[in-house]
Design a protein around this motif. Structure first.
Motif, PDB file in Angstrom:
ATOM      1  N   GLY B  15      -3.025 -10.162  -4.451  1.00  0.00           N
ATOM      2  CA  GLY B  15      -3.112 -10.248  -5.682  1.00  0.00           C
ATOM      3  C   GLY B  15      -1.719 -11.307  -7.039  1.00  0.00           C
ATOM      4  O   GLY B  15      -1.789 -10.423  -7.694  1.00  0.00           O
ATOM      5  N   LEU B  17       1.348 -11.045  -6.282  1.00  0.00           N
ATOM      6  CA  LEU B  17       2.387 -10.136  -6.036  1.00  0.00           C
ATOM      7  C   LEU B  17       3.607 -10.491  -4.681  1.00  0.00           C
ATOM      8  O   LEU B  17       2.921 -10.209  -4.135  1.00  0.00           O
ATOM      9  N   PRO B  20       5.044  -4.579  -3.176  1.00  0.00           N
ATOM     10  CA  PRO B  20       6.007  -4.145  -4.036  1.00  0.00           C
ATOM     11  C   PRO B  20       7.115  -3.142  -2.834  1.00  0.00           C
ATOM     12  O   PRO B  20       5.919  -2.452  -1.653  1.00  0.00           O
ATOM     13  N   ARG B  25      13.799  -1.828  -7.209  1.00  0.00           N
ATOM     14  CA  ARG B  25      14.137  -1.570  -8.592  1.00  0.00           C
ATOM     15  C   ARG B  25      13.581   0.027  -9.213  1.00  0.00           C
ATOM     16  O   ARG B  25      12.674   0.089  -8.232  1.00  0.00           O
ATOM     17  N   ARG B  27      10.219   1.088 -10.510  1.00  0.00           N
ATOM     18  CA  ARG B  27       9.374   0.920 -11.281  1.00  0.00           C
ATOM     19  C   ARG B  27       8.917   2.107 -11.099  1.00  0.00           C
ATOM     20  O   ARG B  27       8.882   3.546 -11.520  1.00  0.00           O
ATOM     21  N   ARG B  28       7.139   2.102 -11.804  1.00  0.00           N
ATOM     22  CA  ARG B  28       5.905   3.376 -11.979  1.00  0.00           C
ATOM     23  C   ARG B  28       5.709   4.757 -10.340  1.00  0.00           C
ATOM     24  O   ARG B  28       6.846   4.153  -9.391  1.00  0.00           O
ATOM     25  N   ARG B  32       0.531   6.506  -8.348  1.00  0.00           N
ATOM     26  CA  ARG B  32       0.111   5.401  -8.946  1.00  0.00           C
ATOM     27  C   ARG B  32      -0.460   4.439  -8.303  1.00  0.00           C
ATOM     28  O   ARG B  32      -1.047   3.078  -8.465  1.00  0.00           O
ATOM     29  N   VAL B  36      -3.817   2.498  -5.987  1.00  0.00           N
ATOM     30  CA  VAL B  36      -3.741   0.812  -6.966  1.00  0.00           C
ATOM     31  C   VAL B  36      -4.216   0.062  -5.132  1.00  0.00           C
ATOM     32  O   VAL B  36      -4.878  -0.895  -5.281  1.00  0.00           O
ATOM     33  N   ALA B  39      -7.567   1.898  -4.147  1.00  0.00           N
ATOM     34  CA  ALA B  39      -8.451   0.850  -5.070  1.00  0.00           C
ATOM     35  C   ALA B  39      -8.770  -0.916  -4.201  1.00  0.00           C
ATOM     36  O   ALA B  39      -9.828  -1.142  -4.103  1.00  0.00           O
ATOM     37  N   PHE B  40      -8.288  -1.442  -3.636  1.00  0.00           N
ATOM     38  CA  PHE B  40      -7.926  -2.939  -3.021  1.00  0.00           C
ATOM     39  C   PHE B  40      -8.700  -2.510  -1.786  1.00  0.00           C
ATOM     40  O   PHE B  40      -9.329  -2.724  -0.943  1.00  0.00           O
ATOM     41  N   PRO B  43     -13.715  -1.134  -1.376  1.00  0.00           N
ATOM     42  CA  PRO B  43     -13.992  -2.407  -1.198  1.00  0.00           C
ATOM     43  C   PRO B  43     -14.366  -2.409   0.230  1.00  0.00           C
ATOM     44  O   PRO B  43     -16.329  -2.876   0.992  1.00  0.00           O
ATOM     45  N   VAL B  46     -15.983   0.354   2.514  1.00  0.00           N
ATOM     46  CA  VAL B  46     -17.491   1.123   2.029  1.00  0.00           C
ATOM     47  C   VAL B  46     -18.469  -0.421   2.931  1.00  0.00           C
ATOM     48  O   VAL B  46     -19.237  -0.273   3.031  1.00  0.00           O
ATOM     49  N   LEU B  50     -20.989   0.437   4.684  1.00  0.00           N
ATOM     50  CA  LEU B  50     -22.521   0.178   4.585  1.00  0.00           C
ATOM     51  C   LEU B  50     -22.938  -0.814   5.660  1.00  0.00           C
ATOM     52  O   LEU B  50     -24.071  -0.810   5.978  1.00  0.00           O
TER      53      LEU B  50
END
Lengths: 410, 322
Positions: B15, B17, B20, B25, B27-28, B32, B36, B39-40, B43, B46, B50
């Motif tokens: 990514g 980055l 985190p 600091r 941050r959001r 959330r 994220v 989401a990484f 895949p 799954v 599969l």
């Protein structure tokens, strides 16, 4: 700070994207039926994927497509992949309209329920021999029609036999004597395929059947006698021990390379053999145990079936197409084009007139025997038992009787 | 578990980055951030479910079902309990196949590892063209197995093979060994070919391991008089132990399931002399269409592999912890 957030979200979305694609390709369209009567296209699946057979069959298939007024969507797959492909199509309900199957596999697939009995379309098998029909019959129903067939015979190198003063053998004793005489230096008198696949079984069948053996019970003196003949040929050094790893293609290579004076093989090698410069060969039926006996060989070749696609109109049309494939015109064209002989002996003269070297195969047709006529779907297991017994006797150090007894009774 | 952990750490840096650290600091929201992260992971998860989870579970279930050509059309696979396992194990070929699997694995690994280690040690001393030669070693890996086995069959042919023709020129050799056609030699021949195939893997990994050993150890050793064989046993071997275990365990798992080499060379013959559990499973499934028995044999192989996989994971974890 918002920038990295967005890009991270994007990357995450991009990473997940393939999944959506994967999910999207799940559903395919099953049938392509255009409704009753309006069938304009048939999907055909076969394994004639190399020339000359591929193009010869293309001509035959196109001829029949023209005759019944449809266009063809022909798919060819390698021979080894056909059954896997058919099983896959069975489970995804995407079976073709017309399906070609190797004749020993017709009953296996019919047993799965994927084929339509041909009686529902009122097809006429014409003059196809009883044994050929037996291979395509399962539980009393005919499931496929086979236009042409082939079998195996004894090929001999004319020059080598002349030089050694040997006549083509007709009995087992003559075969042993001829093979011994013809063995010289690096050259073996005889070559055949005793490989541990169904090819090996196929080559052994004419010997055990001609000796009165039966595939249903192989622990008999008749089958042991045939196996003893092979073992004698090997022990005498008349054939290489490599026969246990040779496919029929390897056998043809040995013969055309001059490493073997005689071989058991089939007419599908004509093309290969003709390409060899200076090679003259003759063909006689496989020798029998005693003079005056009859050679009983298995028949090869493929039959055409109508799978259960669920679309009545297309199945009707497909049946019409299969009927055309066993018609005189199609049969003669297929036989001449692929060096095979008609399953209907009445059509043989026409073919022999065009390809004289097919005669020794054509005359055997009335006596040819089906591999699956008796055992049906049990055949693959017994075919395995037969080649295992052959190998155990040839190189496994067992006597033919013991090897066969172990194969039959475990 | 180990895989998902490594996947998670592998996707992090991609990514681009810094890791985190919520709280350091402003941050959001953490939620959330979690989404994220998930989401990484999705895949990978799954994909594994599969393409690893589903086949393994399916195979496990198939082993308890009467799964034939009919099943493909009707979708019906009657439950038969342990009948497939009984059929598989009581088959006269089974004992032979199990023994062959053991011999094949032990023989292949012993050969691959010994030669691979010798080659790695050899190339560890740099010399002219050593880089080129080392890359040539990878050749067996690059040749498609189907082509390689055809060539090997030609080399090992009893009557016209290069090997026997060459042996025939030697004064003290009598007769032609039937490499692929005698029941006593076929397994040896198949093992030899598999060793040839496995050398690059062993040599490459072990070579990598050798390069990890600090040169100072050898310098210090030589001051204390440890050179040559002594240096190998007192410095190289102990330092290499972690890599050795990984190579051996992976090698065993790969070798247990080898199919193409044997199918290409002998198809399990002659007279079942080279039949292993994996070729036997292939035969039952794709030649006799008895997929239930084939799956049962496959499962037996999976269990055997699993034992070694567990060893691997334990060793690997220990190595990571160190």
């Amino acid at each position: 700070m918002p920038k990295p957030t967005r890009s991270r979200g994007l990357i995450a979305a991009a990473a997940a994207a393939p999944l959506l694609l994967l999910a999207a390709c799940g559903g395919g369209d099953g049938g392509g039926g255009t409704g009753d009567g309006g069938v304009t296209e048939l999907h055909v699946l076969d394994y004639y994927n190399t020339d000359p057979n591929k193009s010869a069959w293309q001509g035959v298939l196109d001829g029949c497509a023209d005759e019944i007024g449809v266009s063809l969507n022909r798919e060819t797959v390698p021979g080894n992949d056909l059954i896997a492909k058919v099983l896959q199509m069975s489970s995804s309900r995407t079976l073709p309209d017309v399906l070609m199957l190797d004749n020993p596999e017709v009953q296996q697939i019919a047993d799965s329920g994927a084929l339509a009995p041909l009686s529902q379309f009122g097809l006429d098998p014409g003059g196809i021999t009883e044994e050929v029909l037996a291979a395509s019959t399962y539980d009393g129903e005919l499931y496929a029609l086979q236009p042409v067939t082939n079998t195996i015979a004894l090929f001999y190198n004319t020059a080598m036999l002349e030089e050694a003063g040997v006549e083509p053998p007709t009995t087992w004793d003559e075969l042993k004597a001829a093979a011994a005489t013809l063995t010289e230096g690096d050259r073996y008198g005889m070559a055949l395929s005793a490989i541990n696949t169904y090819e090996g079984t196929w080559q052994f069948l004419p010997f055990m059947w001609s000796n009165g053996g039966d595939e249903a019970d192989i622990a008999t003196p008749e089958v042991a006698g045939a196996l003893q003949l092979w073992k004698d040929l090997l022990d005498a050094g008349s054939m290489s021990q490599s026969v246990v790893t040779w496919s029929q293609g390897d056998v043809a290579d040995q013969f055309s390379g001059g490493n073997a004076a005689m071989m058991i093989n089939g007419p599908w090698n004509f093309g290969t053999l003709e390409a060899v410069e200076g090679l003259n060969y003759g063909i006689v039926p496989i020798p029998v145990p005693e003079a005056g006996g009859t050679t009983v060989s298995p028949f090869g070749g493929e039959a055409w079936a109508v799978p259960q696609t669920g679309d009545e109109a297309r199945m009707e049309k497909a049946a019409e197409f299969v009927q055309c494939l066993v018609g005189e015109e199609a049969v003669v064209a297929a036989a001449v084009g692929t060096n095979t002989v008609p399953t209907d002996p009445a059509l043989a003269p026409d073919v022999i007139a065009q390809v004289p070297s097919l005669e020794s195969f054509a005359v055997q047709v009335p006596d040819l025997r089906s591999r699956t006529g008796k055992l049906g779907a049990e055949w693959p297991a017994q075919a395995t038992a037969i080649y295992e017994a052959v190998q155990n006797a040839l190189v496994g150090g067992m006597s033919p009787e013991d090897a066969l007894d172990q194969a039959q009774n475990g | 578990m180990a895989e998902s952990r490594s996947v998670a750490t592998a996707t992090g840096p991609s990514g681009g980055l810094a890791p985190p650290r919520p709280g350091r600091r402003r941050r959001r929201p953490v939620a959330r951030h979690r989404v994220v992260q998930a989401a990484f992971l999705v895949p990978a998860i799954v994909y594994m479910l599969l393409f690893f989870g589903y086949p393994v579970v399916k195979n496990l279930v198939m082993g308890f079902q009467e799964y034939t050509t009919r099943t493909f059309y009707t979708g019906e696979a009657p439950w038969v309990g342990l009948a497939n396992y009984a059929t598989a194990i009581s088959d006269p070929v089974f004992d032979r196949a199990l023994l062959n699997t053991g011999l094949f694995t032990v023989g292949s690994i012993a050969g691959q590892f010994t030669i691979g280690l010798l080659i790695a040690l050899f190339f560890h001393k740099r010399f002219l063209l050593s880089g080129v030669l080392r890359s040539l070693l990878l050749l067996p890996w690059l040749i498609p197995m189907i082509a390689a086995s055809a060539v090997w069959r030609w080399i090992l042919d009893t009557d016209n093979g290069v090997l026997n023709r060459t042996l025939g020129l030697l004064p003290f050799v009598d007769g032609r060994p039937a490499w692929l056609t005698s029941t006593s030699l076929a397994l040896v021949a198949v093992i030899v070919v598999n060793i040839w195939l496995g050398i690059p893997f062993n040599a490459t990994i072990l070579y990598g391991g050798l390069q990890e050993i600090p040169e100072e150890l050898y310098e210090a050793g030589s001051l204390d008089g440890a050179t040559g064989a002594r240096a190998f046993w007192c410095i190289t071997w102990p330092q290499l132990r972690g890599v050795v275990t990984v190579v051996l365990v992976l090698g065993v798992v790969y070798t247990l399931k080898v199919l193409d080499v044997i199918l290409g060379l002998t198809n399990g013959g002659p007279a079942n002399a080279t039949q292993t559990i994996s070729t036997f499973s292939y035969h039952m499934s794709f030649r006799e269409f008895d997929f239930g028995v084939g799956a049962a044999l496959g499962n037996i192989l999976v269990v055997i592999s699993l034992v070694f996989a567990v060893v691997y994971l334990r060793v690997n974890r220990r190595a990571v912890d160190e």
